[in-house]
Write a protein that holds these residues in place. Structure first.
Motif, short mmCIF file in Angstrom:
data_model
loop_
_atom_site.label_atom_id
_atom_site.label_comp_id
_atom_site.label_asym_id
_atom_site.label_seq_id
_atom_site.Cartn_x
_atom_site.Cartn_y
_atom_site.Cartn_z
N TYR A 181 0.84 -1.21 0.00
CA TYR A 181 0.00 0.00 0.00
C TYR A 181 0.86 1.25 0.00
O TYR A 181 0.74 2.11 -0.85
CB TYR A 181 -0.91 0.04 1.23
CG TYR A 181 -1.97 -1.04 1.27
CD1 TYR A 181 -3.09 -0.97 0.46
CD2 TYR A 181 -1.84 -2.11 2.13
CE1 TYR A 181 -4.06 -1.96 0.50
CE2 TYR A 181 -2.82 -3.11 2.18
CZ TYR A 181 -3.91 -3.03 1.37
OH TYR A 181 -4.87 -4.00 1.41
N GLU A 182 1.72 1.36 1.02
CA GLU A 182 2.61 2.50 1.22
C GLU A 182 3.67 2.05 2.22
O GLU A 182 3.54 0.96 2.79
CB GLU A 182 1.84 3.71 1.75
CG GLU A 182 1.14 3.45 3.06
CD GLU A 182 0.26 4.61 3.51
OE1 GLU A 182 0.26 4.88 4.72
OE2 GLU A 182 -0.40 5.23 2.67
N PRO A 183 4.72 2.84 2.44
CA PRO A 183 5.77 2.39 3.36
C PRO A 183 5.19 1.91 4.70
O PRO A 183 4.39 2.61 5.33
CB PRO A 183 6.64 3.63 3.54
CG PRO A 183 6.48 4.36 2.23
CD PRO A 183 5.03 4.14 1.86
N GLY A 184 5.55 0.68 5.06
CA GLY A 184 5.11 0.11 6.32
C GLY A 184 3.73 -0.52 6.29
O GLY A 184 3.26 -1.04 7.29
N HIS A 185 3.07 -0.52 5.13
CA HIS A 185 1.71 -1.07 5.02
C HIS A 185 1.66 -2.09 3.88
O HIS A 185 1.77 -1.72 2.70
CB HIS A 185 0.70 0.05 4.78
CG HIS A 185 0.62 1.01 5.92
ND1 HIS A 185 -0.40 1.00 6.82
CD2 HIS A 185 1.46 1.99 6.31
CE1 HIS A 185 -0.19 1.94 7.74
NE2 HIS A 185 0.94 2.55 7.44
N TYR A 186 1.47 -3.34 4.26
CA TYR A 186 1.49 -4.45 3.32
C TYR A 186 0.26 -5.31 3.48
O TYR A 186 -0.40 -5.28 4.51
CB TYR A 186 2.74 -5.32 3.54
CG TYR A 186 4.02 -4.53 3.39
CD1 TYR A 186 4.62 -4.39 2.15
CD2 TYR A 186 4.61 -3.92 4.49
CE1 TYR A 186 5.78 -3.65 2.00
CE2 TYR A 186 5.77 -3.18 4.36
CZ TYR A 186 6.35 -3.05 3.11
OH TYR A 186 7.49 -2.32 2.98
N CYS A 187 -0.01 -6.11 2.48
CA CYS A 187 -1.10 -7.08 2.52
C CYS A 187 -0.52 -8.44 2.16
O CYS A 187 0.08 -8.59 1.10
CB CYS A 187 -2.17 -6.67 1.50
SG CYS A 187 -3.55 -7.83 1.41
N LEU A 188 -0.67 -9.40 3.05
CA LEU A 188 -0.20 -10.75 2.79
C LEU A 188 -1.40 -11.64 2.48
O LEU A 188 -2.41 -11.58 3.16
CB LEU A 188 0.54 -11.31 4.00
CG LEU A 188 1.80 -10.54 4.39
CD1 LEU A 188 2.34 -11.04 5.71
CD2 LEU A 188 2.85 -10.67 3.30
N LEU A 189 -1.28 -12.44 1.44
CA LEU A 189 -2.37 -13.31 1.02
C LEU A 189 -1.87 -14.74 0.94
O LEU A 189 -0.84 -15.00 0.33
CB LEU A 189 -2.88 -12.89 -0.36
CG LEU A 189 -3.81 -13.87 -1.05
CD1 LEU A 189 -5.18 -13.86 -0.38
CD2 LEU A 189 -3.93 -13.57 -2.52
N VAL A 190 -2.57 -15.64 1.56
CA VAL A 190 -2.36 -17.07 1.37
C VAL A 190 -3.72 -17.66 1.02
O VAL A 190 -4.67 -17.53 1.78
CB VAL A 190 -1.77 -17.77 2.62
CG1 VAL A 190 -1.73 -19.27 2.41
CG2 VAL A 190 -0.37 -17.25 2.90
N ALA A 191 -3.80 -18.26 -0.16
CA ALA A 191 -5.03 -18.90 -0.61
C ALA A 191 -4.84 -20.41 -0.57
O ALA A 191 -3.95 -20.93 -1.24
CB ALA A 191 -5.38 -18.45 -2.03
N ASP A 192 -5.61 -21.08 0.25
CA ASP A 192 -5.56 -22.53 0.31
C ASP A 192 -6.15 -23.10 -0.97
O ASP A 192 -6.97 -22.47 -1.63
CB ASP A 192 -6.35 -23.06 1.50
CG ASP A 192 -5.70 -22.72 2.84
OD1 ASP A 192 -4.49 -22.45 2.86
OD2 ASP A 192 -6.41 -22.74 3.86
N GLY A 193 -5.75 -24.31 -1.33
CA GLY A 193 -6.25 -24.91 -2.55
C GLY A 193 -6.01 -26.40 -2.60
O GLY A 193 -5.37 -26.98 -1.72
N ARG A 194 -6.57 -27.01 -3.64
CA ARG A 194 -6.48 -28.45 -3.91
C ARG A 194 -7.32 -29.27 -2.94
O ARG A 194 -7.04 -30.43 -2.69
CB ARG A 194 -5.03 -28.92 -3.95
CG ARG A 194 -4.24 -28.23 -5.04
CD ARG A 194 -2.87 -28.79 -5.23
NE ARG A 194 -2.21 -28.03 -6.29
CZ ARG A 194 -0.94 -27.69 -6.26
NH1 ARG A 194 -0.17 -28.05 -5.27
NH2 ARG A 194 -0.43 -26.99 -7.26
N TYR A 195 -8.37 -28.65 -2.39
CA TYR A 195 -9.36 -29.34 -1.56
C TYR A 195 -10.68 -29.25 -2.30
O TYR A 195 -11.23 -28.17 -2.47
CB TYR A 195 -9.46 -28.70 -0.17
CG TYR A 195 -8.19 -28.84 0.63
CD1 TYR A 195 -7.89 -30.05 1.24
CD2 TYR A 195 -7.29 -27.80 0.75
CE1 TYR A 195 -6.72 -30.20 1.97
CE2 TYR A 195 -6.13 -27.95 1.48
CZ TYR A 195 -5.84 -29.15 2.08
OH TYR A 195 -4.68 -29.31 2.80
#
Length: 115
Positions: free
Chosen positions: A37-51
């Motif tokens: 987003y901006e310095p010090g602001h992040y978005c982490l994404l983990v998408a589960d799958g294969r179920y």
């Protein structure tokens, strides 16, 4: 050095709709990605799958659109498949494909006191 990708947003922060990679990689899979987003602001994404009945994963195009919708300025696909494991305070907080795997690399976000 960093090796990951592809980028999910273009240079203007817009969602990409095509990726110059093998078709198999573009299909729906477990994914790990990071958005900025901006310095010090992040978005982490983990998408589960294969179920079959629960989590199907995400395509690169779906992730791209999600990061755009969330307002990220840039975003990158990291590793996926069994490497898509997220932990928080020493506990796994997602449902990794195939029980996950031991990983020697990680992204760590830590608050640093200014004092």
């Amino acid at each position: 050095s960093w090796i990951f990708g592809p980028s999910l947003l273009d240079e203007n922060g817009k969602a990409k709709t095509s990726f110059a990679i093998r078709d198999y990689i573009q299909e729906s899979h477990p994914r790990t990605a990071i958005g900025y987003y901006e310095p010090g602001h992040y978005c982490l994404l983990v998408a589960d799958g294969r179920y079959e009945d629960d989590a199907q994963g995400m395509t690169l195009e779906e992730m791209s659109q999600l990061f755009f919708t969330l307002g990220c300025q840039s975003a990158y696909n990291l590793d996926g498949g069994q490497s898509s494991v997220m932990t928080f305070q020493d506990a796994v907080v997602n449902q990794p494909s195939g029980q996950g795997r031991d990983i020697s690399d990680c992204v760590i976000i830590k608050e640093v006191s200014q004092g």
